[in-house]
Design a protein around this motif. Structure first.
Motif: not given
Length: 437
Positions: A88-117
């Motif tokens: 067979r030919f097939m698509l084993r995986r087709g992943r698309f990931r979106f990362d959204y992050a917020r950094f504070n005034k000291d350039d440190k990550a504060s919130v990180h959100f991920v969705i992957q389909i």
């Protein structure tokens, strides 16, 4: 002003996509890596976020051709083959990931959100949907909630785009089906440079239990899962070592009063039934313990990697399978002691890599071979041990393209069950191209 802002967002989206396609962003190797601005990935993300509204897009697709020895064979090298096909030919995986992050005034990550389909010819599914909040006073803790990878073992958490073998081992796929689950996880992972505990990572979480094997939670029982790991550390000038210990304690509700456990009669193993009414509503136990170690030697343009991982414990399921039920089970429960392991030996020279992988999964360590008999002990195919030896060649053509040629020799133990008196014809050849951005 609104139109100007929207135009800027479109330009930002386009620039991020171009940078991703050019391979300028580093990719996390593990499914639940934290954003760390002291590392290359975190620095790149921070720079893009500051300029382009905190968004990062990545993904990969794995089109492949497969051949198996017999038409309609069952396999753990992807979905089972259709009844009239051995290739067979097939698509084993087709992943698309979106990362959204917020950094504070000291350039440190504060919130990180991920969705992957995951989109293939079989449909579109969510693989990750989670958020993480970072503690930035001491810079050691993070709390994640949502749908994400269970923190158990090494192979389960190694991303499918970075794993050398086409698939995870049979034990991973059965006991940790789809790797993800819904829950909450607290992580200890120091992010400050020079922190005295920077070599240590500890994850501990509470999860529904059935993972993505079912549509939703169906009981009040939860799984507790934890892993403590030592990050890669240099030993001498050319060797790196890392490793971890994992533990799972959980279970699911029993809706049948019949519970089968292993016993012995006249020196022969068999299932013994407990038909107490108190079994209804009680917890069918799931307890796993695991240990893993990784060793890497680098010399010039070459490197050699050895990975070893071992699991053992107790798994509850039904007569015909050792998978954790995805829906409330009405059938009798079978409680089995199990063990299994994964071993990788990899050698790379430049863009070329050779790999050998051996894994086994023994779903019932109290019985083996011709002792597995329906009439004498009420055993089924779910009690059969499988060993898989895989070998392959991987060519990293560029940062965005990888070729995988891999062959798996799959061997089941010979039993007294009909259809399993000898080894099944289920060896598999996989030829895969992986495109990523």
């Amino acid at each position: 002003m609104l139109l100007i802002h929207m135009a800027r967002l479109r330009i930002a989206f386009f620039i991020i996509l171009l940078l991703s396609l050019a391979g300028l962003e580093a990719r996390a190797q593990f499914l639940m890596d934290m954003v760390d601005t002291s590392k290359d990935m975190g620095k790149n993300m921070l720079g893009l976020y500051q300029k382009y509204n905190y968004l990062r897009i990545s993904g990969y697709i794995q089109p492949q051709f497969q051949w198996i020895q017999e038409k309609g064979a069952k396999t753990y090298s992807g979905p089972d083959f259709p009844a009239n096909s051995n290739n067979r030919f097939m698509l084993r995986r087709g992943r698309f990931r979106f990362d959204y992050a917020r950094f504070n005034k000291d350039d440190k990550a504060s919130v990180h959100f991920v969705i992957q389909i995951d989109g293939t010819e079989r449909g579109v599914f969510i693989r990750d949907l989670w958020g993480r909040v970072y503690e930035n006073k001491f810079e050691v803790f993070g709390l994640a909630m949502g749908m994400f990878a269970r923190p158990f073992g090494y192979e389960v958490n190694l991303s499918s785009q970075d794993r050398e073998s086409p698939e995870r081992g049979r034990m991973s796929q059965i006991l940790m089906k789809t790797e993800r689950d819904l829950g909450a996880m607290l992580s200890f992972e120091p992010r400050k440079k020079g922190h005295k505990w920077s070599w240590l990572k500890i994850d501990a979480g509470i999860f529904n239990g059935q993972g993505l094997a079912g549509p939703a939670e169906y009981d009040s029982y939860k799984d507790f899962i934890t892993r403590a790991s030592v990050k890669p550390r240099k030993v001498g000038n050319s060797v790196k070592l890392s490793g971890g210990l994992s533990y799972l304690n959980g279970g699911f509700v029993e809706n049948s009063k019949y519970r089968y456990t292993m016993a012995s009669e006249n020196g022969k193993p068999l299932y013994q039934v407990d038909s107490s009414g108190s079994n209804v509503g009680s917890k069918a136990p799931r307890k796993y313990a695991g240990a893993d170690i990784q060793w890497e030697l680098k010399r010039g343009k070459g490197s050699t990697i050895l990975r070893a991982e071992y699991w053992k414990g107790t798994q509850s399921s039904t007569a015909q399978t050792s998978e954790t039920p995805g829906v409330p089970p009405g059938d009798p429960i079978y409680v089995r002691p199990f063990n299994g392991a994964f071993f990788y030996l990899l050698h790379s020279i430049g863009k070329h890599q050779l790999g050998v992988k051996y894994d086994w999964y023994d779903p019932n360590t109290k019985v083996s071979g011709t002792q597995i008999n329906k009439e004498a002990g009420n055993f089924t195919s779910a009690d059969i041990r499988y060993n898989t030896l895989g070998a392959g060649y991987i060519y990293y053509m560029s940062d965005n393209l990888k070729l995988v040629l891999w062959y798996d020799w799959v061997k089941n133990e010979s039993t007294s069950l009909n259809g399993f008196e000898k080894d099944l014809k289920d060896n598999v050849l996989t030829c895969r191209l992986q495109f990523k951005f």
